[in-house]
Design an enzyme around this catalytic site. Structure first.
Site, PDB file in Angstrom:
ATOM      1  N   HIS A  81       1.024  -0.708  -0.063  1.00 31.05           N
ATOM      2  CA  HIS A  81      -0.117   0.220   0.080  1.00 31.05           C
ATOM      3  C   HIS A  81       0.935   1.457   0.071  1.00 31.05           C
ATOM      4  O   HIS A  81       1.995   0.978  -0.140  1.00 31.05           O
ATOM      5  CB  HIS A  81      -0.596   0.028   1.152  1.00 31.05           C
ATOM      6  CG  HIS A  81       0.045  -0.068   2.453  1.00 31.05           C
ATOM      7  ND1 HIS A  81       0.733  -1.030   2.371  1.00 31.05           N
ATOM      8  CD2 HIS A  81      -0.382   0.800   3.367  1.00 31.05           C
ATOM      9  CE1 HIS A  81       0.915  -0.513   4.347  1.00 31.05           C
ATOM     10  NE2 HIS A  81       0.113   0.167   4.444  1.00 31.05           N
ATOM     11  N   HIS A 125       1.700   3.648   1.913  1.00 35.50           N
ATOM     12  CA  HIS A 125       1.596   4.425   3.227  1.00 35.50           C
ATOM     13  C   HIS A 125       3.168   4.465   2.815  1.00 35.50           C
ATOM     14  O   HIS A 125       4.139   3.382   2.769  1.00 35.50           O
ATOM     15  CB  HIS A 125       1.453   4.149   4.074  1.00 35.50           C
ATOM     16  CG  HIS A 125       0.559   4.039   4.836  1.00 35.50           C
ATOM     17  ND1 HIS A 125      -0.801   3.299   6.042  1.00 35.50           N
ATOM     18  CD2 HIS A 125      -1.472   5.476   4.644  1.00 35.50           C
ATOM     19  CE1 HIS A 125      -2.281   3.542   5.736  1.00 35.50           C
ATOM     20  NE2 HIS A 125      -2.050   5.025   4.856  1.00 35.50           N
ATOM     21  N   ASP A 180       5.722   3.970   5.134  1.00 31.47           N
ATOM     22  CA  ASP A 180       6.579   3.291   5.425  1.00 31.47           C
ATOM     23  C   ASP A 180       7.062   1.906   4.819  1.00 31.47           C
ATOM     24  O   ASP A 180       7.921   1.612   5.142  1.00 31.47           O
ATOM     25  CB  ASP A 180       6.077   2.938   7.090  1.00 31.47           C
ATOM     26  CG  ASP A 180       4.969   2.423   6.932  1.00 31.47           C
ATOM     27  OD1 ASP A 180       4.034   3.700   6.436  1.00 31.47           O
ATOM     28  OD2 ASP A 180       4.355   2.063   7.687  1.00 31.47           O
ATOM     29  N   HIS A 181       6.196   2.100   3.902  1.00 28.87           N
ATOM     30  CA  HIS A 181       6.166   1.008   2.289  1.00 28.87           C
ATOM     31  C   HIS A 181       7.144   1.504   1.091  1.00 28.87           C
ATOM     32  O   HIS A 181       7.099   0.470   0.637  1.00 28.87           O
ATOM     33  CB  HIS A 181       4.707   0.159   2.774  1.00 28.87           C
ATOM     34  CG  HIS A 181       4.238  -0.428   4.150  1.00 28.87           C
ATOM     35  ND1 HIS A 181       4.205  -1.880   4.433  1.00 28.87           N
ATOM     36  CD2 HIS A 181       3.667   0.698   5.095  1.00 28.87           C
ATOM     37  CE1 HIS A 181       3.803  -1.732   5.681  1.00 28.87           C
ATOM     38  NE2 HIS A 181       3.194  -0.239   6.308  1.00 28.87           N
ATOM     39  N   HIS A 232      -7.091  -2.072   5.817  1.00 26.35           N
ATOM     40  CA  HIS A 232      -6.330  -1.118   6.145  1.00 26.35           C
ATOM     41  C   HIS A 232      -7.430   0.452   5.612  1.00 26.35           C
ATOM     42  O   HIS A 232      -8.842   0.368   5.360  1.00 26.35           O
ATOM     43  CB  HIS A 232      -5.051  -1.299   5.483  1.00 26.35           C
ATOM     44  CG  HIS A 232      -3.686   0.167   6.374  1.00 26.35           C
ATOM     45  ND1 HIS A 232      -4.297   0.059   7.460  1.00 26.35           N
ATOM     46  CD2 HIS A 232      -3.068   0.972   5.951  1.00 26.35           C
ATOM     47  CE1 HIS A 232      -2.699   0.758   7.979  1.00 26.35           C
ATOM     48  NE2 HIS A 232      -1.686   1.151   6.769  1.00 26.35           N
ATOM     49  N   ASP A 238      -0.180  -3.389   5.902  1.00 23.73           N
ATOM     50  CA  ASP A 238      -0.883  -3.177   7.413  1.00 23.73           C
ATOM     51  C   ASP A 238      -2.531  -3.750   6.976  1.00 23.73           C
ATOM     52  O   ASP A 238      -3.348  -3.588   6.520  1.00 23.73           O
ATOM     53  CB  ASP A 238      -0.871  -2.090   7.487  1.00 23.73           C
ATOM     54  CG  ASP A 238       0.667  -1.626   7.561  1.00 23.73           C
ATOM     55  OD1 ASP A 238       1.580  -2.113   7.645  1.00 23.73           O
ATOM     56  OD2 ASP A 238       0.950  -0.002   8.040  1.00 23.73           O
TER      57      ASP A 238
HETATM   58 ZN   LIG Z   1       2.842   0.265   7.558  1.00 25.37          ZN
HETATM   59 ZN   LIG Z   2      -0.469   1.284   6.830  1.00 23.49          ZN
END
Ligand SMILES: [Zn+2]
Ligand SMILES: [Zn+2]
Length: 309
Positions: free
Chosen positions: A62, A64, A66-67, A143, A213
């Site tokens: 996804h 976000h 952090d990914h 999510h 997530d």
């Molecule tokens: Zn994450």
């Molecule tokens: Zn996420």
């Protein structure tokens, strides 16, 4: 015949001094799959001695940060080290816009083709890659934005013939071929040769699922039923269960219940909130529900062993 999984980063949200953002490498018989690409992913790849040129498939769960925020640095470095071979990129449809922007603004040195495979709306698992010896499925997670889990499953191996019976029954070439395909053979004298009697499966196909997530939901265990190795996010401890619910994440206990319900063989948990420098509480909460669980310790290679017959 290797089948290994190496977490490069298991932090949620922001990098911490303990952990890096999400990035994971799966090695299936020498083919490398990078799942998510958080910041500093390329440094972690270097630490593990993994060549950027050997990664032909990148899957983004996804959008976000952090990914994702390590992806464009990695693509730039791939160009700098002279990559020319095709790179397959799988991710939510909206990733195309960011990819186009990157290529337009910073893509001058990119001499390799990036084939983008957009993941759209789906109600359940969909095959996104069918290769010679494995399939990859994507499935929707729950999510805050469109998010996908991934399931990697080796194909069934070809059946092997029992050598003792080949000699005993003096099997001909076409009889052997048919039995190996799983077909029954009826001889001219009426003798019936059943494939179950003459063949055996040489090894069990192996599987790995990635779920991050996500909050927990009823269908998920069915979609990952019986996998050998499951990586499931476990952002929070029991004490933060309400926070997990409102942010669409899971607790370690919920991840373990999912693994137990799905009948997976082994669970690794990750995507930990920075509030837990010490993960022992999360691990013990998970273990109280499902015994075969460990922390997905970064830069550790976990093997799914081949079960032979
Ligand atoms: Zn994450
Ligand atoms: Zn996420």
């Amino acid at each position: 015949m290797e089948f290994t999984y190496t977490p490069l980063g298991t932090a949620s949200a922001t990098p911490s001094v303990y952990r890096y953002p999400s990035a994971h490498v799966l090695n299936i018989r020498g083919r490398l799959f990078l799942i998510d690409c958080g910041e500093a992913c390329q440094i972690r790849l270097r630490r593990m001695g993994i060549s950027f040129l050997k990664i032909d498939h990148i899957l983004i769960s996804h959008l976000h940060g952090d990914h994702l925020f390590g992806l464009f640095g990695l693509l730039s470095s791939m160009a700098m080290v002279g990559r020319t071979s095709l790179l397959n990129l799988y991710g939510p449809e909206r990733l195309r816009k960011t990819l186009d922007f990157f290529l337009e603004e910073y893509g001058e040195g990119v001499k390799f083709q990036i084939e983008f495979h957009p993941l759209g709306a789906m109600q359940g698992p969909q095959t996104i890659l069918s290769a010679r010896n494995l399939d990859i499925q994507a499935f929707p997670l729950r999510h805050r934005i469109p998010t996908y889990g991934f399931l990697f499953r080796e194909h069934e191996p070809e059946l092997n013939l029992r050598k003792d019976l080949v000699e005993k029954y003096q099997l001909g070439i076409s009889e052997m071929a048919r039995l190996k395909r799983g077909d029954r053979v009826i001889r001219e004298d009426g003798q019936c040769l059943e494939p179950e009697q003459f063949t055996y499966r040489p090894w069990e196909p192996r599987s790995f699922a990635y779920c991050s997530d996500t909050s927990v939901f009823a269908e998920l265990p069915k979609w990952i039923q019986g996998v050998d190795l499951l990586y499931h996010e476990a952002t929070f401890a029991d004490s933060e269960v309400e926070c997990a619910r409102t942010t669409f994440h899971s607790t370690a206990r919920q991840a373990a219940i999912c693994a137990r319900t799905a009948g997976v063989k082994r669970l690794l948990i990750g995507h930990f909130s920075a509030r837990y420098p010490d993960l022992s509480k999360l691990l013990s909460e998970a273990r109280s529900e499902f015994e075969a669980v460990d922390i997905a310790t970064e830069l550790t290679t976990f093997e799914v062993p081949l079960k032979k017959y």
